[in-house]
Every structure is written in structure tokens, then in C-alpha cells.
Design a protein around this motif. Structure first.
Motif, PDB file in Angstrom:
ATOM      1  N   UNK A 106       0.873  -1.389  -0.004  1.00 15.26           N
ATOM      2  CA  UNK A 106      -0.068  -0.159  -0.096  1.00 15.26           C
ATOM      3  C   UNK A 106       0.984   1.125   0.064  1.00 15.26           C
ATOM      4  N   UNK A 107       0.344   2.130  -0.939  1.00  9.20           N
ATOM      5  CA  UNK A 107       1.316   3.627  -0.795  1.00  9.20           C
ATOM      6  C   UNK A 107       1.061   4.328   0.367  1.00  9.20           C
ATOM      7  N   UNK A 108       1.996   4.772   1.096  1.00  4.79           N
ATOM      8  CA  UNK A 108       2.078   5.803   1.825  1.00  4.79           C
ATOM      9  C   UNK A 108       3.213   6.750   1.901  1.00  4.79           C
ATOM     10  N   UNK A 109       2.914   7.916   1.801  1.00  2.00           N
ATOM     11  CA  UNK A 109       4.091   9.045   1.498  1.00  2.00           C
ATOM     12  C   UNK A 109       5.397   8.659   2.476  1.00  2.00           C
ATOM     13  N   UNK A 141      -3.128   7.327  12.706  1.00  2.00           N
ATOM     14  CA  UNK A 141      -2.360   8.601  12.748  1.00  2.00           C
ATOM     15  C   UNK A 141      -1.459   8.799  11.618  1.00  2.00           C
ATOM     16  N   UNK A 142      -1.634   7.746  10.636  1.00  2.00           N
ATOM     17  CA  UNK A 142      -0.853   7.848   9.255  1.00  2.00           C
ATOM     18  C   UNK A 142      -1.688   7.467   8.125  1.00  2.00           C
ATOM     19  N   UNK A 143      -2.914   7.632   8.388  1.00  2.00           N
ATOM     20  CA  UNK A 143      -4.029   7.301   7.282  1.00  2.00           C
ATOM     21  C   UNK A 143      -4.940   8.586   7.173  1.00  2.00           C
ATOM     22  N   UNK A 144      -5.217   9.065   5.647  1.00  2.00           N
ATOM     23  CA  UNK A 144      -5.933  10.011   5.498  1.00  2.00           C
ATOM     24  C   UNK A 144      -7.608   9.558   5.622  1.00  2.00           C
ATOM     25  N   UNK A 202       3.157  18.364   2.412  1.00  2.00           N
ATOM     26  CA  UNK A 202       4.076  17.594   1.562  1.00  2.00           C
ATOM     27  C   UNK A 202       4.064  15.995   1.605  1.00  2.00           C
ATOM     28  N   UNK A 203       4.055  15.821   3.133  1.00  2.00           N
ATOM     29  CA  UNK A 203       4.019  14.515   3.220  1.00  2.00           C
ATOM     30  C   UNK A 203       2.981  14.190   4.480  1.00  2.00           C
TER      31      UNK A 203
END
Ligand SMILES: C[S@@+](CC[C@H](N)C(=O)[O-])C[C@H]1O[C@@H](n2cnc3c(N)ncnc32)[C@H](O)[C@@H]1O
Length: 253
Positions: A106-109, A141-144, A202-203
Motif C-alpha cells: 500500500x502506498x504511504x508517503x 495517525x498515518x492514514x487520510x 507535502x508528506x
């Protein structure tokens, strides 16, 4: 020597940093053990329970569970960082065959910038009604927002009826927003992106916060009933018995 003593002695210290601000092995161990206490006390985790660890990292929760879940219990973890999953498969599954780990591409910046699939399309690789307890420690805490909504519906799908979900968050509510404005918060969430707040546009997935009311709404939509919320230290609050850094929500299907 217990399973966990052996595993802690083998863990590559340099990779612990990859899970966030916890850099010391002792802290890694203490946080993992604190989560295990929460699973037992608040989620009725038993030695024969089936447990799902979303974004399992390098086994911070799995390692203490190797001393608690017995041969009739089941642990399933997945994560988007292949190196950590490889370590867990090599060191944990080889000594506890009922502990499985899988990579999700899965993509994650921040954690997997070359990942192929968006989290919002990922189907957890488990059957319906499989788990007694699910956890996502420092993952939402790292998901949109769309990804979070989708993950909650997947959690409901794979939990057994009455199963528990423990998730941690940066929750925005009156006290935490006041702390942000007064610069007393340890995380400066000042950029809004589609139903969530980030530190660095940006991230964006580097750190994500949510309005508590939005989280309550997407839990309700997913079919999860919030039972308890414990606020953590990130927002400058005074320490409580809970003592965790992020806010913790316990919910039931
Ligand atoms: C701060 S670390 C926490 C790791 C672990 N839960 C722990 O408590 O030690 C965040 C983890 O979430 C993982 N992650 C990020 N996005 C994810 C996603 N969409 N699905 C599953 N894991 C994800 C990262 O690879 C990383 O291992």
C-alpha cells in the motif's frame, strides 16, 4: 528465558526508530507490554483469542503476545513495510507458528512511497467474523480520511460479533485544539486536508489528526460502538492512569 526475552535480544535497534519517536529498546518493550495490559483489561483478550494487528510494524505488540496467546490462540499482523514483516516472519513465526505476518503493498508517503495500491481499496486478507480483538496502534495517525473510513469498515467485517477494536489517534476536541493554539501541543496540526489535519502537507501521512466528532461519525457508520476514550499526553494533557502518548479508543462491533 521467555519467547519475548529472546525476541527482544534479537531485535535490530536501528529499525525501532522506524516506528516513530520511540527509539529505545526499553521503551519499545514497555509500550508493547502496556498495550497487552489494555487488551486484557479492556478488550477481554484471552490466551485462546484470535487477534489482528493492523500496521504491526516490527512486532512491538506481537512480541509480548508470544508469552500470552497459547497454541489455541491466533495472531495475524500485516504492514506495508516489507523489511519489518520479513523480520517478524523470520524471528517470530519460526518460534510461534500461530503468529502470521503479511505484507500489504500500500502506498504511504512516509512508510511506503513506492507502494502500488491506495489503502482505501485494500481488503484485509481475512474472512468475515474471524477476530476477537483487533488493534491499530499508531496507524490511523498515518492514514487520510477516506482510508480511515475504509479501514474501519474492514475492521467491522473481520471482527466477530461483540469483538473489540482498540485504535489510537490524535483527536481534536476543545482541550486539544486549545493546546494547539497555545502551542502547548507536541504535534502542530495546522493544515486541513479533507476531514483531517496534518503537520506537513507535502508528506501528509507523516502525522494525521482527526476531529473527535468525525471519528465518532465514521465509527457509527462502520458499525462500531465506542465504549471508552482515554486521552494521551501528545496534546499537553496531564498524565492519567492510561499514560499513553496518543489518544486511545476502545470500540465494540
Ligand atoms: C508508528 S508505526 C506503528 C507500528 C506498530 N503498530 C507499533 O505500535 O509498533 C506505524 C505503522 O503503520 C504502518 N502503516 C502505515 N500505513 C499503513 C496502512 N495503510 N496499512 C497498514 N499499515 C500501515 C507503517 O508501515 C508502520 O509500521
Amino acid at each position: 528465558m521467555t519467547n519475548s526475552d529472546l525476541l527482544y535480544s534479537q531485535i535490530p535497534i536501528e529499525r525501532i526508530d522506524s516506528i516513530g519517536h520511540q527509539t529505545l529498546l526499553q521503551e519499545f518493550q514497555e509500550v508493547g507490554e502496556a498495550f497487552l495490559r489494555e487488551f486484557k483489561i479492556r478488550c477481554n483478550l484471552l490466551p485462546n483469542s484470535s487477534f489482528m494487528d493492523i500496521g504491526c510494524g516490527i512486532g512491538r505488540l506481537a512480541i509480548p503476545l508470544t508469552d500470552y496467546l497459547d497454541a489455541t490462540g491466533r495472531y495475524e499482523g500485516f504492514d506495508i513495510t516489507p523489511e519489518n514483516i520479513k523480520w517478524c516472519q523470520h524471528h517470530i513465526t519460526t518460534c510461534r507458528s500461530n503468529f502470521s505476518f503479511q505484507v500489504a503493498d500500500i502506498f504511504n508517503h512516509r512508510y511506503n512511497p513506492k507502494g502500488r495500491y491506495p489503502a482505501r481499496e485494500y481488503l484485509f486478507p481475512y474472512q468475515e467474523n474471524t477476530f476477537d480483538v483487533a488493534c491499530a496502534a499508531s496507524v490511523f495517525t498515518h492514514l487520510l480520511a477516506e482510508d480511515s473510513e475504509h479501514y474501519l469498515s474492514e475492521i467491522t467485517r473481520v471482527l466477530k460479533p461483540d469483538g473489540y477494536f482498540l485504535g489510537t489517534y490524535f483527536l481534536l476536541n476543545e482541550p486539544s485544539v486549545k493546546a494547539l493554539k497555545e502551542q502547548k501541543s507536541s504535534q502542530p496540526f495546522f493544515h486541513e486536508i479533507k476531514n483531517c489535519w496534518v503537520i506537513d502537507p507535502q508528506i501528509p501521512e507523516a502525522a494525521v489528526a482527526y476531529d473527535e466528532a468525525f471519528i465518532a461519525e465514521i465509527y457509527r457508520k462502520a458499525g462500531l460502538e465506542i465504549k471508552e476514550i482515554h486521552y494521551g499526553l501528545w496534546s499537553g494533557r496531564e498524565p492519567t492512569v492510561y499514560g499513553g502518548y496518543q489518544d486511545m479508543i476502545i470500540a465494540k462491533k
